[in-house]
Design a protein around this motif. Structure first.
Motif, PDB file in Angstrom:
ATOM      1  N   TYR A 205      49.363  44.179  42.222  1.00  0.00           N
ATOM      2  CA  TYR A 205      48.951  43.612  40.931  1.00  0.00           C
ATOM      3  C   TYR A 205      47.593  42.929  41.013  1.00  0.00           C
ATOM      4  O   TYR A 205      46.876  42.847  40.021  1.00  0.00           O
ATOM      5  N   THR A 206      47.233  42.423  42.191  1.00  0.00           N
ATOM      6  CA  THR A 206      45.919  41.787  42.304  1.00  0.00           C
ATOM      7  C   THR A 206      44.799  42.809  42.130  1.00  0.00           C
ATOM      8  O   THR A 206      43.708  42.460  41.718  1.00  0.00           O
ATOM      9  N   PHE A 207      45.089  44.079  42.438  1.00  0.00           N
ATOM     10  CA  PHE A 207      44.061  45.113  42.280  1.00  0.00           C
ATOM     11  C   PHE A 207      44.121  45.788  40.918  1.00  0.00           C
ATOM     12  O   PHE A 207      43.102  46.069  40.311  1.00  0.00           O
ATOM     13  N   PHE A 208      45.332  46.088  40.478  1.00  0.00           N
ATOM     14  CA  PHE A 208      45.485  46.838  39.228  1.00  0.00           C
ATOM     15  C   PHE A 208      46.438  46.109  38.292  1.00  0.00           C
ATOM     16  O   PHE A 208      47.631  46.038  38.542  1.00  0.00           O
ATOM     17  N   ARG A 209      45.903  45.625  37.186  1.00  0.00           N
ATOM     18  CA  ARG A 209      46.726  44.815  36.291  1.00  0.00           C
ATOM     19  C   ARG A 209      47.673  45.644  35.434  1.00  0.00           C
ATOM     20  O   ARG A 209      48.623  45.109  34.864  1.00  0.00           O
ATOM     21  N   ASP A 210      47.411  46.938  35.303  1.00  0.00           N
ATOM     22  CA  ASP A 210      48.304  47.708  34.433  1.00  0.00           C
ATOM     23  C   ASP A 210      49.575  48.174  35.137  1.00  0.00           C
ATOM     24  O   ASP A 210      50.423  48.813  34.543  1.00  0.00           O
ATOM     25  N   ILE A 211      49.701  47.796  36.426  1.00  0.00           N
ATOM     26  CA  ILE A 211      50.939  48.070  37.152  1.00  0.00           C
ATOM     27  C   ILE A 211      52.128  47.476  36.392  1.00  0.00           C
ATOM     28  O   ILE A 211      53.217  48.031  36.395  1.00  0.00           O
ATOM     29  N   PHE A 214      53.551  49.907  33.932  1.00  0.00           N
ATOM     30  CA  PHE A 214      54.239  51.001  34.623  1.00  0.00           C
ATOM     31  C   PHE A 214      55.581  50.526  35.171  1.00  0.00           C
ATOM     32  O   PHE A 214      56.598  51.194  35.042  1.00  0.00           O
ATOM     33  N   TYR A 342      39.093  38.009  46.188  1.00  0.00           N
ATOM     34  CA  TYR A 342      38.002  38.540  45.376  1.00  0.00           C
ATOM     35  C   TYR A 342      38.490  39.123  44.059  1.00  0.00           C
ATOM     36  O   TYR A 342      37.699  39.410  43.188  1.00  0.00           O
ATOM     37  N   ASN A 343      39.799  39.345  43.965  1.00  0.00           N
ATOM     38  CA  ASN A 343      40.317  40.043  42.791  1.00  0.00           C
ATOM     39  C   ASN A 343      41.097  39.164  41.834  1.00  0.00           C
ATOM     40  O   ASN A 343      41.360  39.559  40.714  1.00  0.00           O
TER      41      ASN A 343
ATOM     42  N   PHE B  26      29.830  39.305  49.509  1.00  0.00           N
ATOM     43  CA  PHE B  26      30.781  39.600  48.435  1.00  0.00           C
ATOM     44  C   PHE B  26      30.521  41.019  47.981  1.00  0.00           C
ATOM     45  O   PHE B  26      29.378  41.468  47.952  1.00  0.00           O
ATOM     46  N   LYS B  32      34.038  44.942  36.347  1.00  0.00           N
ATOM     47  CA  LYS B  32      35.235  44.722  37.149  1.00  0.00           C
ATOM     48  C   LYS B  32      36.261  45.818  36.880  1.00  0.00           C
ATOM     49  O   LYS B  32      36.643  46.059  35.745  1.00  0.00           O
ATOM     50  N   ASP B  34      39.848  46.463  37.238  1.00  0.00           N
ATOM     51  CA  ASP B  34      41.089  45.823  37.640  1.00  0.00           C
ATOM     52  C   ASP B  34      42.312  46.526  37.077  1.00  0.00           C
ATOM     53  O   ASP B  34      43.380  45.953  36.994  1.00  0.00           O
ATOM     54  N   ASN B  35      42.163  47.781  36.681  1.00  0.00           N
ATOM     55  CA  ASN B  35      43.382  48.519  36.335  1.00  0.00           C
ATOM     56  C   ASN B  35      43.283  49.965  36.797  1.00  0.00           C
ATOM     57  O   ASN B  35      42.203  50.490  37.044  1.00  0.00           O
ATOM     58  N   LEU B  36      44.457  50.552  36.924  1.00  0.00           N
ATOM     59  CA  LEU B  36      44.546  51.899  37.494  1.00  0.00           C
ATOM     60  C   LEU B  36      43.798  52.922  36.654  1.00  0.00           C
ATOM     61  O   LEU B  36      43.137  53.804  37.189  1.00  0.00           O
ATOM     62  N   LYS B  37      43.900  52.793  35.340  1.00  0.00           N
ATOM     63  CA  LYS B  37      43.276  53.748  34.429  1.00  0.00           C
ATOM     64  C   LYS B  37      41.768  53.819  34.700  1.00  0.00           C
ATOM     65  O   LYS B  37      41.218  54.874  34.966  1.00  0.00           O
ATOM     66  N   PHE B  39      40.232  52.734  37.277  1.00  0.00           N
ATOM     67  CA  PHE B  39      39.999  53.140  38.658  1.00  0.00           C
ATOM     68  C   PHE B  39      39.931  54.660  38.767  1.00  0.00           C
ATOM     69  O   PHE B  39      39.011  55.210  39.383  1.00  0.00           O
TER      70      PHE B  39
END
Lengths: 344, 308
Positions: A205-211, A214, A342-343, B26, B32, B34-37, B39
């Motif tokens: 979740y720290t990398f991808f918020r739309d998890i 899903f 960082y995320n 850094f 940013k 921050d979501n799979l879509k 990405f």
């Protein structure tokens, strides 16, 4: 430090000295780790207390809500599914077990996993205020949410005991026995399973918020693939698709947890209670020379088999599932830990 | 082998902080992801590369027991990042940081609070995070409440506190942990006048006890008053390190210089603008004049022709 000495031609005395120094260093390291561990235990304790208190502060009936919530849930499912199953052929979904207990048991076991993972999922991001300003371990958050789910499971269990009492008085079916303490044997395995999942999910979740979206959908699917309101034996006599469904359900780890909890909470003791009645019937059939003797004997044998408690093998399966999940979770978490800051 | 422990073995036993050649990188994407879509869209488009940005370059300093150091520099120079590295919240890309003793990071007061929980619960949670057991905290609880002057409010949720009250509670907790090193980030201006004086007194008391301070501040007078040393970071490099007055003088000179240059540039721009306007006006006037002259000459020509 001594480790940096590159001279290989050390005398034995020097070697001994080096060894002693390493030992002392190791001891200090151990003390340091112990201190860290105690600190983390304290933090987790406070976090669990906090989440439970905060959860019920704003509701009128307080902690009572945790007991009421699974009961109401059970009531809704009971009304919906019992009438549905009756209409579609009338076959009872649960082989003569009390359907209310069947539902409630499945629901609170699955519910524990669901709340633990769903609350842990955004936990690291949500607590960024703490994490970016203080030196602390990241995994205390998934851990504390999973533990508070275990505490909530305890409250829900009170509801289950209430329903068992109710059923006991009105139909005499559910028999209390010491088997119920075996829940405590399986609960750590369920905790490990939930914790492992929580670690993976909170890290992702720290990398991808739309998890989150899903996972929400996945949880619904998962609930339908777990025998909570239906019985896996319903797929016994149909064709290929049924046997395929059965395989799919058996690949689902939650199936084993749900079934184990049902067995130890009420199923085995209920069957045990039925044995003496069946025995009396068999004796009666022998005395009167009834034709149904063979049928009764088969029934008796089946009941005796069903009354057998799940053995060490079943417990081992649960712990294997829980252990492997936690291991995978820990590996994923450790590998990605450095990038969280960082995320979030 | 036992790295986490070795961070506490100092090179010089008098020091409490040793920072050696610390560099910090850094990674930043333009936007940013921050979501799979996003990405996967970027993965397909091949726009996933990140920019490496050096935030700190070769920072070294050391601090003896009882000494205080002030970190100065403009916004975004990397001072707060350095504080986070010292308190071990983030690990530096290169270099080592060694610290000795309990560190109390006072970064942004009240950032670690849960606003749904009461003041009392927050004291216990924050205390646990700073490494105190419940027993120790029970001793300290009274002191914390007394210092923050919030006796009446400890059992109501923090969301009902005013921002000044939150800051007071945060300061009271952080200051009560008996640290050897206190990291302070722009927080010495909380609460009303009365409480501010109380904070200053407490800080003086701690200094007399031999607590080391690392202070990030834009208030140079404060740095001069509280610190013996100063570290000036500009554009992620060290511009000055040493005696507080010397570095602060240079920093102030630099600031004045920048200000002067900015003013000069402004004035130059103004002068240029003025000159341009003047030139334009002149050109216009000339045009008008010539037009009038032309008219006159044509009129004269007409008159001459009529005379003939």
């Amino acid at each position: 430090m001594s480790n940096k000495v590159e001279n290989t031609n050390l005398t034995t005395e020097e070697k001994a000295e080096l060894k002693a120094e390493n030992k002392a260093e190791f001891r200090e390291w151990l003390a340091f780790q112990k201190k860290e561990f105690v600190k983390n235990v304290n933090i987790v304790k406070q976090l669990v207390l906090r989440s439970i208190k905060v959860q019920y502060r704003n509701s009128v009936i307080g902690v009572f809500w945790t007991i009421l919530n699974p009961l109401l849930n059970m009531l809704v499912m009971y009304l919906v599914f019992s009438s549905m199953f009756q209409r579609s052929g009338g076959a009872t979904p649960t082989d003569g077990e009390t359907y209310a207990l069947y539902l409630l048991c499945g629901n609170i076991v699955f519910g524990m996993m669901r709340t633990a993972t769903f609350q842990s999922l955004p936990s690291i991001v949500q607590n960024r205020g703490l994490l970016t300003k203080n030196k602390m371990s990241y995994n205390v958050f998934p851990l504390s949410y999973t533990l508070s789910a275990v505490v909530n499971f305890g409250f829900s269990f009170i509801a289950l005991l209430g329903v068992m009492l109710f059923v006991r008085f009105f139909s005499g079916q559910a028999v209390f026995s010491f088997n119920i303490f075996l829940v405590l044997v399986a609960l750590p395995a369920l905790f490990l399973f939930s914790y492992g999942l929580s670690l993976v999910l909170s890290a992702m979740y720290t990398f991808f918020r739309d998890i989150k979206h899903f996972y929400n959908v996945f949880l619904t699917l998962w609930m339908y693939l777990t025998p909570i309101f239906y019985n896996i034996n319903m797929f016994d006599n149909a064709g290929f698709s049924a046997s395929f469904m059965k395989t799919v359900i058996k690949l689902n780890p939650m199936y084993y947890f749900v079934e184990y909890f049902r067995d130890v909470v009420y199923r085995c003791s209920a069957h045990e209670g039925a044995i003496s009645g069946l025995k009396a019937e068999v004796a009666n059939a022998i005395a009167t020379g009834s034709n149904s003797l063979a049928e009764l004997q088969v029934d008796l044998a089946a009941t005796i088999e069903a009354a057998q408690l799940p053995g060490v093998g079943a417990v081992f399966t649960l712990y294997a599932i829980g252990g492997i999940t936690t291991l995978i979770g820990a590996i994923v978490f450790m590998a990605t830990k450095r990038k969280f800051i960082y995320n979030i | 082998m036992f790295k986490s422990h070795k961070k506490h073995i100092m090179k010089n036993s008098e020091n409490v902080i040793e920072v050696e050649n610390v560099c910090m990188d850094f990674y930043r994407r333009d936007e940013k992801v921050d979501n799979l879509k996003e990405f996967f869209v970027r993965l397909v488009k091949g726009k996933l590369e990140r920019k490496k940005e050096r935030i700190l370059e070769n920072i070294s300093f050391e601090l003896k027991k009882g000494e205080s150091i002030g970190l100065i520099g403009h916004n975004g120079a990397g001072k707060s990042t350095l504080l986070k590295i010292i308190s071990n919240i983030i690990e530096p890309t290169e270099g080592t940081v060694r610290t000795h003793g309990v560190i109390a990071p006072l970064l942004n007061l009240g950032a670690g609070f849960d606003y749904e929980a009461t003041g009392k619960e927050n004291v216990y949670l924050n205390g646990a995070i700073l490494g105190y057991s419940k027993k120790e905290l029970e001793h300290k609880y009274k002191e914390i409440v007394e210092f923050s002057e919030l006796e009446k409010h400890m059992n109501i949720p923090l969301k009902n506190y005013s921002s000044g009250m939150v800051a007071r509670l945060g300061f009271a907790i952080a200051i009560d942990v008996e640290p050897q090193i206190l990291l302070v980030d722009e927080i010495l201006s909380v609460g009303d006048e009365n409480f501010r004086r109380k904070c200053a007194d407490k800080i003086d008391e701690l200094r007399r006890k031999g607590v080391s301070f690392v202070i990030v501040s834009h208030n140079i007078d404060q740095v001069r008053k509280l610190c013996q040393k100063a570290l000036w970071i500009e554009n992620s490099h060290v511009r000055g390190y040493g005696d507080v007055n010397e570095v602060c003088d240079r920093y102030e000179e630099y600031c004045a210089d920048i200000k002067k240059k900015a003013e000069q540039a402004k004035r130059a721009a103004e002068v240029e603008k003025f000159a341009k306007a003047e030139a334009e006006a002149e050109a216009k006037a000339e045009e008008l004049l010539s037009a009038v002259l032309n008219e006159n000459s044509t009129a004269e020509a007409v008159a001459e022709a009529e005379n003939k």
